[in-house]
Design a protein around this motif. Structure first.
Motif, mmCIF file in Angstrom:
data_model
loop_
_atom_site.group_PDB
_atom_site.id
_atom_site.type_symbol
_atom_site.label_atom_id
_atom_site.label_comp_id
_atom_site.label_asym_id
_atom_site.label_seq_id
_atom_site.Cartn_x
_atom_site.Cartn_y
_atom_site.Cartn_z
ATOM 1 N N VAL A 129 40.697 18.251 66.823
ATOM 2 C CA VAL A 129 41.156 19.323 65.932
ATOM 3 C C VAL A 129 42.557 19.021 65.409
ATOM 4 O O VAL A 129 42.838 19.182 64.212
ATOM 5 C CB VAL A 129 41.120 20.691 66.663
ATOM 6 C CG1 VAL A 129 41.853 21.756 65.874
ATOM 7 C CG2 VAL A 129 39.693 21.123 66.921
ATOM 8 N N ILE A 130 43.445 18.548 66.275
ATOM 9 C CA ILE A 130 44.812 18.249 65.841
ATOM 10 C C ILE A 130 44.828 17.124 64.817
ATOM 11 O O ILE A 130 45.476 17.222 63.769
ATOM 12 C CB ILE A 130 45.700 17.910 67.053
ATOM 13 C CG1 ILE A 130 45.999 19.186 67.829
ATOM 14 C CG2 ILE A 130 47.008 17.247 66.616
ATOM 15 C CD1 ILE A 130 46.729 18.966 69.124
ATOM 16 N N VAL A 162 43.909 16.639 57.102
ATOM 17 C CA VAL A 162 43.789 17.622 56.012
ATOM 18 C C VAL A 162 45.158 17.897 55.399
ATOM 19 O O VAL A 162 45.287 17.991 54.172
ATOM 20 C CB VAL A 162 43.137 18.924 56.531
ATOM 21 C CG1 VAL A 162 43.295 20.068 55.543
ATOM 22 C CG2 VAL A 162 41.666 18.693 56.833
ATOM 23 N N THR A 163 46.189 18.008 56.240
ATOM 24 C CA THR A 163 47.541 18.242 55.731
ATOM 25 C C THR A 163 47.987 17.100 54.829
ATOM 26 O O THR A 163 48.547 17.337 53.750
ATOM 27 C CB THR A 163 48.536 18.404 56.900
ATOM 28 O OG1 THR A 163 48.085 19.461 57.741
ATOM 29 C CG2 THR A 163 49.932 18.707 56.400
ATOM 30 N N LEU A 172 48.006 25.497 50.446
ATOM 31 C CA LEU A 172 47.120 24.904 51.448
ATOM 32 C C LEU A 172 47.881 23.945 52.364
ATOM 33 O O LEU A 172 47.616 23.881 53.567
ATOM 34 C CB LEU A 172 45.958 24.171 50.772
ATOM 35 C CG LEU A 172 44.886 25.053 50.144
ATOM 36 C CD1 LEU A 172 43.869 24.205 49.398
ATOM 37 C CD2 LEU A 172 44.194 25.890 51.208
ATOM 38 N N THR A 173 48.843 23.226 51.805
ATOM 39 C CA THR A 173 49.656 22.325 52.610
ATOM 40 C C THR A 173 50.479 23.112 53.622
ATOM 41 O O THR A 173 50.564 22.738 54.793
ATOM 42 C CB THR A 173 50.597 21.497 51.707
ATOM 43 O OG1 THR A 173 49.821 20.763 50.773
ATOM 44 C CG2 THR A 173 51.443 20.545 52.521
ATOM 45 N N ILE A 174 51.069 24.198 53.185
ATOM 46 C CA ILE A 174 51.875 25.026 54.090
ATOM 47 C C ILE A 174 51.008 25.633 55.185
ATOM 48 O O ILE A 174 51.380 25.627 56.366
ATOM 49 C CB ILE A 174 52.624 26.117 53.297
ATOM 50 C CG1 ILE A 174 53.690 25.467 52.405
ATOM 51 C CG2 ILE A 174 53.246 27.153 54.229
ATOM 52 C CD1 ILE A 174 54.335 26.417 51.423
ATOM 53 N N PHE A 224 49.996 22.853 57.566
ATOM 54 C CA PHE A 224 51.149 22.434 58.358
ATOM 55 C C PHE A 224 51.475 23.451 59.445
ATOM 56 O O PHE A 224 51.753 23.086 60.597
ATOM 57 C CB PHE A 224 52.360 22.210 57.449
ATOM 58 C CG PHE A 224 53.570 21.737 58.178
ATOM 59 C CD1 PHE A 224 53.626 20.448 58.697
ATOM 60 C CD2 PHE A 224 54.655 22.582 58.356
ATOM 61 C CE1 PHE A 224 54.742 20.022 59.389
ATOM 62 C CE2 PHE A 224 55.776 22.160 59.045
ATOM 63 C CZ PHE A 224 55.819 20.876 59.572
ATOM 64 N N LEU A 225 51.426 24.742 59.110
ATOM 65 C CA LEU A 225 51.688 25.778 60.107
ATOM 66 C C LEU A 225 50.606 25.787 61.189
ATOM 67 O O LEU A 225 50.903 25.971 62.378
ATOM 68 C CB LEU A 225 51.800 27.145 59.438
ATOM 69 C CG LEU A 225 53.039 27.359 58.573
ATOM 70 C CD1 LEU A 225 52.976 28.713 57.878
ATOM 71 C CD2 LEU A 225 54.295 27.244 59.419
ATOM 72 N N PHE A 226 49.356 25.577 60.780
ATOM 73 C CA PHE A 226 48.274 25.492 61.751
ATOM 74 C C PHE A 226 48.479 24.286 62.668
ATOM 75 O O PHE A 226 48.263 24.368 63.880
ATOM 76 C CB PHE A 226 46.918 25.421 61.045
ATOM 77 C CG PHE A 226 45.747 25.378 61.992
ATOM 78 C CD1 PHE A 226 45.380 26.509 62.698
ATOM 79 C CD2 PHE A 226 45.031 24.214 62.178
ATOM 80 C CE1 PHE A 226 44.311 26.469 63.577
ATOM 81 C CE2 PHE A 226 43.969 24.170 63.046
ATOM 82 C CZ PHE A 226 43.597 25.299 63.757
ATOM 83 N N LEU A 227 48.913 23.178 62.088
ATOM 84 C CA LEU A 227 49.179 21.974 62.873
ATOM 85 C C LEU A 227 50.305 22.230 63.881
ATOM 86 O O LEU A 227 50.201 21.844 65.047
ATOM 87 C CB LEU A 227 49.539 20.812 61.954
ATOM 88 C CG LEU A 227 49.863 19.488 62.622
ATOM 89 C CD1 LEU A 227 48.629 18.942 63.330
ATOM 90 C CD2 LEU A 227 50.350 18.495 61.595
#
Length: 151
Positions: A23-24, A30-31, A50-52, A55-58
């Motif tokens: 997942v990571i 995806v980022t 979508l990038t933000i 990135f926050l999810f990452l």
């Protein structure tokens, strides 16, 4: 009650750890893809958003993974103490390590050890350098011996 053999105690890595890594790394991929699309199409803000989000999810996943990593290191250390204890006990009792089973992955006070057909309660000292084996009996004789992780 489950009792775990030496092979089961040694194989403590789980599929969940690998799933988290997948997942990571997929979030990281995806980022990178979304960020490259944003750099190509600077006028379309959906790629920036979508990038933000990615990135926050990452960052969130990395934080969770770090927290679980520290917990897993502690559990791994304790399970390696149990493996070491089983090896020492095997030498002291002159039995094979395959004849010793424990009802816990971690070496804690009060763990039940099965040596051949006898059961013992382990009383550890405060520094866990000494122990007393006290013979004990089970009120519920329904036990499951787990020898290998895949079974």
């Amino acid at each position: 009650m489950n009792f775990y053999g030496i092979n089961y105690l040694q194989a403590q890595s789980s599929l969940n750890d690998y799933l988290k890594y997948i997942v990571i790394f997929s979030t990281l991929l995806v980022t990178i893809v979304v960020f490259s699309l944003y750099m190509r199409h600077r006028l379309q803000t959906k790629y920036r958003d979508l990038t933000i989000i990615a990135f926050l999810f990452l960052l969130f996943m990395l934080g969770v993974q770090y927290s679980e990593y520290t917990n897993s290191e502690s559990a791994h250390s304790q399970s390696s103490q149990m493996v070491n204890f089983v090896n020492v006990l095997s030498k002291q009792k002159n039995v094979s390590v395959n004849d010793i089973y424990a009802n816990s992955f971690q070496l804690v006070d009060g763990v039940i050890i099965k040596i051949k057909d006898s059961y013992y309660k382990v009383n550890l000292s405060a520094d866990q350098n000494t122990y007393i084996l006290q013979e004990t009996w089970l009120t519920n004789p329904n036990i499951t011996l787990l020898k290998n992780k895949d079974k």
